[in-house]
Motif scaffolding. Structure first.
Motif, PDB file in Angstrom:
ATOM      1  N   UNK A   1       0.563  -1.272  -0.111  1.00  0.00           N
ATOM      2  CA  UNK A   1      -0.078  -0.100  -0.141  1.00  0.00           C
ATOM      3  C   UNK A   1       1.061   1.435   0.045  1.00  0.00           C
ATOM      4  N   UNK A   2       1.933   1.159   0.909  1.00  0.00           N
ATOM      5  CA  UNK A   2       2.871   2.504   0.650  1.00  0.00           C
ATOM      6  C   UNK A   2       3.502   2.314  -0.343  1.00  0.00           C
ATOM      7  N   UNK A   3       3.986   1.401  -0.903  1.00  0.00           N
ATOM      8  CA  UNK A   3       4.758   1.527  -2.299  1.00  0.00           C
ATOM      9  C   UNK A   3       3.832   2.235  -3.524  1.00  0.00           C
ATOM     10  N   UNK A   4       2.585   1.610  -3.463  1.00  0.00           N
ATOM     11  CA  UNK A   4       1.523   1.953  -4.336  1.00  0.00           C
ATOM     12  C   UNK A   4       1.395   3.635  -4.221  1.00  0.00           C
ATOM     13  N   UNK A   5       1.218   3.920  -2.958  1.00  0.00           N
ATOM     14  CA  UNK A   5       0.924   5.453  -2.613  1.00  0.00           C
ATOM     15  C   UNK A   5       2.227   6.431  -3.032  1.00  0.00           C
ATOM     16  N   UNK A   6       3.269   5.778  -2.900  1.00  0.00           N
ATOM     17  CA  UNK A   6       4.452   6.148  -3.412  1.00  0.00           C
ATOM     18  C   UNK A   6       4.605   6.431  -4.709  1.00  0.00           C
ATOM     19  N   UNK A   7       4.252   5.371  -5.432  1.00  0.00           N
ATOM     20  CA  UNK A   7       4.277   5.324  -6.819  1.00  0.00           C
ATOM     21  C   UNK A   7       3.055   6.599  -7.513  1.00  0.00           C
ATOM     22  N   UNK A   8       1.958   6.713  -6.850  1.00  0.00           N
ATOM     23  CA  UNK A   8       1.018   7.750  -7.062  1.00  0.00           C
ATOM     24  C   UNK A   8       1.574   9.195  -6.959  1.00  0.00           C
ATOM     25  N   UNK A   9       2.132   9.298  -5.787  1.00  0.00           N
ATOM     26  CA  UNK A   9       2.670  10.820  -5.530  1.00  0.00           C
ATOM     27  C   UNK A   9       3.968  11.049  -6.220  1.00  0.00           C
ATOM     28  N   UNK A  10       4.762  10.066  -6.609  1.00  0.00           N
ATOM     29  CA  UNK A  10       5.865  10.513  -7.484  1.00  0.00           C
ATOM     30  C   UNK A  10       5.521  10.490  -8.915  1.00  0.00           C
ATOM     31  N   UNK A  11       4.558  10.026  -9.422  1.00  0.00           N
ATOM     32  CA  UNK A  11       4.055  10.167 -10.908  1.00  0.00           C
ATOM     33  C   UNK A  11       3.363  11.676 -10.852  1.00  0.00           C
ATOM     34  N   UNK A  12       2.576  11.747  -9.674  1.00  0.00           N
ATOM     35  CA  UNK A  12       2.048  13.169  -9.653  1.00  0.00           C
ATOM     36  C   UNK A  12       2.902  14.393  -9.607  1.00  0.00           C
ATOM     37  N   UNK A  13       4.278  14.113  -8.937  1.00  0.00           N
ATOM     38  CA  UNK A  13       5.134  15.258  -8.798  1.00  0.00           C
ATOM     39  C   UNK A  13       5.882  15.203 -10.201  1.00  0.00           C
ATOM     40  N   UNK A  14       5.949  14.163 -10.956  1.00  0.00           N
ATOM     41  CA  UNK A  14       6.659  14.049 -12.051  1.00  0.00           C
ATOM     42  C   UNK A  14       5.755  14.897 -13.373  1.00  0.00           C
ATOM     43  N   UNK A  15       4.459  14.696 -13.274  1.00  0.00           N
ATOM     44  CA  UNK A  15       3.489  15.257 -14.088  1.00  0.00           C
ATOM     45  C   UNK A  15       3.570  16.704 -13.715  1.00  0.00           C
ATOM     46  N   UNK A  16       3.467  17.272 -12.578  1.00  0.00           N
ATOM     47  CA  UNK A  16       3.264  18.590 -12.143  1.00  0.00           C
ATOM     48  C   UNK A  16       4.626  19.299 -12.581  1.00  0.00           C
ATOM     49  N   UNK A  17       5.625  18.482 -12.376  1.00  0.00           N
ATOM     50  CA  UNK A  17       7.054  19.411 -12.945  1.00  0.00           C
ATOM     51  C   UNK A  17       7.104  19.158 -14.473  1.00  0.00           C
ATOM     52  N   UNK A  18       6.496  18.539 -15.205  1.00  0.00           N
ATOM     53  CA  UNK A  18       6.476  18.656 -16.459  1.00  0.00           C
ATOM     54  C   UNK A  18       5.673  19.838 -17.059  1.00  0.00           C
ATOM     55  N   UNK A  19       4.404  19.738 -16.328  1.00  0.00           N
ATOM     56  CA  UNK A  19       3.343  20.978 -16.672  1.00  0.00           C
ATOM     57  C   UNK A  19       4.213  22.176 -16.334  1.00  0.00           C
ATOM     58  N   UNK A  20       5.022  22.193 -15.176  1.00  0.00           N
ATOM     59  CA  UNK A  20       5.479  23.633 -14.852  1.00  0.00           C
ATOM     60  C   UNK A  20       6.427  24.012 -15.945  1.00  0.00           C
TER      61      UNK A  20
END
Length: 154
Positions: A128-147
């Motif tokens: 569960x923690x690894x899946x949450x980490x994956x979601x947050x790291x993908x969100x950070x990657x998408x956010x930084x690419x958008x920026x």
């Protein structure tokens, strides 16, 4: 200076200069405002006012010299500073997106390897923690690419 009056054009020019977010130069603003005030005072066309304008030409010339000097300083120091700041922020966003993408890849690999071990409370919690980490790291990657895309577009 088309159909508007010179003081209005100068005010517009001052506003355009102040729209540069990385650099605001008060000496330029002060020189331009002084020049604008002199032009506002000297808009009448009576002979006494014309004589007064003639007497003010050296002062207006000093204002123009001051404007020229401060704009030259702005071009020499301000423009490179603005360019450096823009490049610096772009490189920071690029680095952030690279790190976030690497973390997403590592987390996805670890999640893929640990999905086989289920049934234990601890294993399920780790997944569960690894899946949450994956979601947050993908969100950070998408956010930084958008920026990064936003900064490059502007």
């Amino acid at each position: 200076m088309n159909s508007t009056s010179p003081p209005t054009d100068i005010a517009t020019f001052i506003n355009c200069l102040n729209e540069l977010p990385e650099f605001t130069d008060e000496p330029i603003n002060q020189s331009m405002r002084s020049f604008q005030d002199d032009l506002k005072l000297n808009s009448a066309h009576r002979p006494t006012v014309q004589r007064y304008i003639h007497d003010l030409t050296t002062e207006i010339g000093n204002h123009l010299d001051s404007i020229t000097e401060t704009l030259s300083m702005f071009i020499e120091t301000g423009v490179p500073t603005i360019r450096f700041q823009q490049q610096h922020s772009l490189s920071n966003l690029l680095n952030l997106s690279t790190v976030a993408t690497i973390f997403s890849a590592v987390t996805a690999i670890m999640l893929q390897l640990s999905c086989k071990s289920t049934g234990h409370t601890l294993a399920d919690l780790v997944n569960t923690f690894r899946f949450s980490s994956l979601v947050f790291s993908m969100a950070a990657a998408v956010n930084s690419f958008l920026g990064l895309t936003w900064k490059q577009a502007i």
